[in-house]
Design an enzyme around this catalytic site. Structure first.
Site, short mmCIF file in Angstrom:
data_model
loop_
_atom_site.label_atom_id
_atom_site.label_comp_id
_atom_site.label_asym_id
_atom_site.label_seq_id
_atom_site.Cartn_x
_atom_site.Cartn_y
_atom_site.Cartn_z
CB SER A 35 39.76 29.90 37.34
OG SER A 35 38.89 29.35 38.30
N GLY B 214 31.00 23.77 42.98
CA GLY B 214 29.96 22.77 43.06
C GLY B 214 28.65 23.28 43.60
CG ASP C 281 37.46 20.34 39.47
OD1 ASP C 281 38.71 20.35 39.45
OD2 ASP C 281 36.79 21.30 39.88
#
Lengths: 500, 500
Positions: B204, B178, B266
């Site tokens: 990731s 974020g 998310d």
């Protein structure tokens, strides 16, 4: 955007994906490279006068040649492409209404404008199946309050055509499914129209059941009518029984129903919005809704039924419908047939007053027709049922039924295929339970509703005394593969019918 | 099932659908007719030794000839088909784990076995995108309690490989994203490995951000390593920075992340399960988690951060991890670059101790490396930061970084493409706000992370005094189309950076 570099020649691929818009482009296509597209990107595809949103599938074979682009059939239809048209592709501007879907996922309340924007974009085909599934799920599990359900219903009404019959009273009925074989609607339409009321009935196809009213009536007549054709039928006969999909009433509903079917869910908010939006858009003023209650029906307890009744009445009022909810017995299937053709045979049997016509189906149709006659104000309270029974027994309802079928194009006799298997009682005793869900599943596995003559013909009822070896029901299918598949399920489930 | 009638010859179509298994069959194929298939039916496709589940797309053109069958690339890979193999198709037995998904949609609590069955079927590819999206949505919006999150995390760990480094202490760190540009991980790995700890870092790719650590590190070195290669690197250098996808750690996570990306959400439960399952499967024992808090960061309030911290610690303990959560400032981007190549340049600048290296990025990396050194028990409390700083300033961390890159295959310098545009201040004043979400969106629209060198180079910080016409940031893209697209967004949003 570089206009010149983003044009491609349309090639017909003939790929059916149901509703989803898919665009096929080559991996080495200069547009992909210059615009930075990759598989599953959502992109905008345009022709000379309109545009759609589609999910990209990337092709690495010679299914497409350099400079070519393909579309799924749903996308091609929406874009109205023909022949060797040139199409343009471009980045997709953000779909603003998805922010409302995200808000709903995070448990926020949505206002009317949010639902309106979501439903508008869904009808445009701008949502992928992933987005549709998220919207359905975020609204399921009692996550919509009654105010939101009203907003959703209004938005769904506004998204399609709205009919006006120029009548003060237009009646309709609906059954909150879950009860196999409960096909009262065509009988109710015939009775009520025979009385002289206007009942322009549009029905949906099965969501999670072995047959919807539209699936069943399609066995007996043509149910896919244009709006003009529906109007002509109702003008002439006072009633109809058609599939609601082509009438473009609440078009979002049909798209959402396909996703619910894939998930095998049918949530309260969507259910109420689906039912009432269809009724209101069809121009109804007075609606009777039947909720069968039973431990294996869609609605399992009286408490749940009372809550649903209250929500239906509140939302009905909010969208301008006079609504009466009737709670009925949902402990076993209604009639003998489960599956389109088998149910159609029950309907004809009741309408023709045959001696062995299923009593339970007849009594339920008479009850609901009576409620409608009373709700309309035409018949005084307490006399509806009696009037309805008279119209059925006199043959006036059957004549009206045949007249409506003829007005819809034709009347066909139901036919069965030779693939069948008789299920017999393994012991002597009393029939204690019929699992509606499992028997519906069995009918679906045998091919219903896609295979019209597939399904189950039931020979027994709750509390019957059963002899070992007695015929319980017959399985029907249209192919040996489907029959075998249903039998496999039967063999693995000994609690479809319980004899003790 | 009729074995004979259900075999078809495989034809390679080369259609990429991302993860989704799609099977292509002709409308007039005898199998479709005899088995009662229609578009979007889920069916089972088998070859001589294995089988998969796939969604049917029906073909009406000569893309397939009579007797042929096609598969999406994901389906072909899973089934390991090659050449002109003969495939069998059959009805799909019900996917039992979907009943757990439905239970979750209806707000029921799921036990470990339910999550285990769901995750197993997801990894098999048995879920369509519709099913995956429903599962993600049903688990979002705080619909998982901490016990369910632990269950989900355990199920995700069990679904893939689990590494064992034969070390008592294996450290790791993670940042709850974020915050654009906050690329501390590679610096922390370099410092901690230079100290001598084992830090086998798998990262990731971006979910909803302009770059994940794997996207950024891919600019500088090879990040797609086999498990054996990863082991060799860590054995040699004590640390690595690789993409976690190929290691088959928590494989369900990568599939779920693609759906979350399409939905642009998310959720807390998935986030915790994703982070901790990757850490546990990677064989970590001690983990530091960084939660940046700011009104436009992923976590917006201290309350939310404290709740997330608590859940991370409880779930961490449940899966056997010693977890320390650090709450940091998330009011503005970290470093200068936003996007893979631009962030890679910041990382090198800090590691090389360049005079104009971004201080905020350096200080944050030192802080987190210090926390890790202390959590491991190797350095006494209060001295971690000082040790970390020493390793960075001495050049030991940089040397370790280069050694790890070399062990992973190579070290590459980041390069930018010539498509860029400078954004200048429209007025004089003080820089009051930077909207992390909007600046991240701008970087994504310019092409990040797919276009490696796309993104934003930021020249200003909160509270800077700004002159009208001063350079605020530069937009970079890899094509004019993407640059234009980002500029269009910039022109329609005047609150990306607020000067008052």
């Amino acid at each position: 955007m570089e206009e010149k570099s983003s044009t491609l020649k349309y090639k017909h691929l003939g790929i059916y994906t149901q509703n989803e818009h898919v665009v096929y482009m080559r991996e080495d296509c200069h547009v992909c490279v210059s615009e930075g597209f990759e598989a599953l990107t959502r992109i905008r595809v345009s022709n000379f006068n309109t545009s759609i949103v589609a999910s990209l599938n990337v092709i690495t074979s010679d299914v497409l040649l350099a400079g070519e682009i393909g579309l799924s059939e749903a996308a091609a239809k929406k874009l109205k492409v023909s022949g060797n048209e040139t199409l343009r592709v471009s980045h997709l501007e953000p779909i603003d209404s998805l922010s409302h879907v995200r808000a709903k996922i995070y448990n926020q309340k949505l206002a009317y404008t949010a639902f309106e924007e979501i439903i508008t974009d869904i009808v445009e085909g701008d949502y992928s199946n992933i987005h549709l599934s998220a919207f359905i799920t975020a609204c399921a599990g009692n996550r919509l309050d009654v105010n939101e359900i009203s907003n959703l219903t209004q938005a769904m009404i506004a998204s399609g055509k709205q009919l006006d019959w120029n009548k003060k009273i237009v009646v309709d009925k609906h059954c909150i499914g879950g009860l196999p074989g409960n096909r009262t609607t065509p009988i109710v339409v015939a009775i009520v129209a025979a009385y002289g009321l206007t009942m322009p009935k549009t029905s949906s196809r099965a969501i999670t059941s072995p047959a919807g009213t539209a699936d069943t009536m399609e066995v007996l007549t043509n149910v896919t009518l244009s709006l003009e054709e529906i109007k002509a039928v109702v003008e002439k006969e006072g009633g109809c029984f058609v599939w609601g999909g082509t009438a473009q009433l609440s078009p979002a509903d049909d798209m959402l129903i396909k996703i619910e079917k894939a998930l095998d869910i049918d949530s309260e908010g969507q259910l109420i919005a689906s039912v009432l939006s269809k009724k209101a858009a069809a121009g109804s003023t007075h609606v009777v809704i039947d909720i069968p209650v039973g431990e294996t029906a869609k609605v399992r307890t009286n408490d749940a039924a009372m809550k649903l009744k209250e929500h239906l009445e509140v939302v009905g009022k909010a969208v301008g419908l006079t609504t009466r909810v009737v709670i009925t017995d949902g402990t076993q299937p209604v009639g003998r047939g489960i599956g389109p053709a088998l149910e159609a045979m029950d309907i004809l049997s009741v309408l023709k007053n045959e001696v062995d016509a299923p009593k339970d189906l007849r009594e339920r149709a008479v009850l609901l027709a009576g409620e409608l006659l009373e709700l309309s104000g035409e018949i005084e309270s307490g006399k509806g049922k009696q009037t309805a029974r008279g119209l059925l027994e006199s043959g006036k309802a059957y004549n009206k039924f045949l007249a409506i079928c003829k007005a819809q194009g034709n009347f066909k006799q139901p036919l069965l295929k030779p693939y069948k298997f008789e299920i017999k009682a393994k012991k002597t005793g009393v029939l204690r339970r019929i699992d509606n869900r499992k028997i519906a599943k069995l009918a679906k596995l045998s091919g219903a509703p896609q295979s019209k003559s597939a399904g189950i013909l039931l020979n027994v009822h709750l509390n019957d005394e059963i002899e070992k070896g007695q015929l319980l029901y017959t399985l029907f299918a249209e192919s040996q593969g489907e029959l075998n598949y249903a039998l496999e399920y039967y063999e693995n489930h000994d609690d479809i019918i319980t004899i003790e």
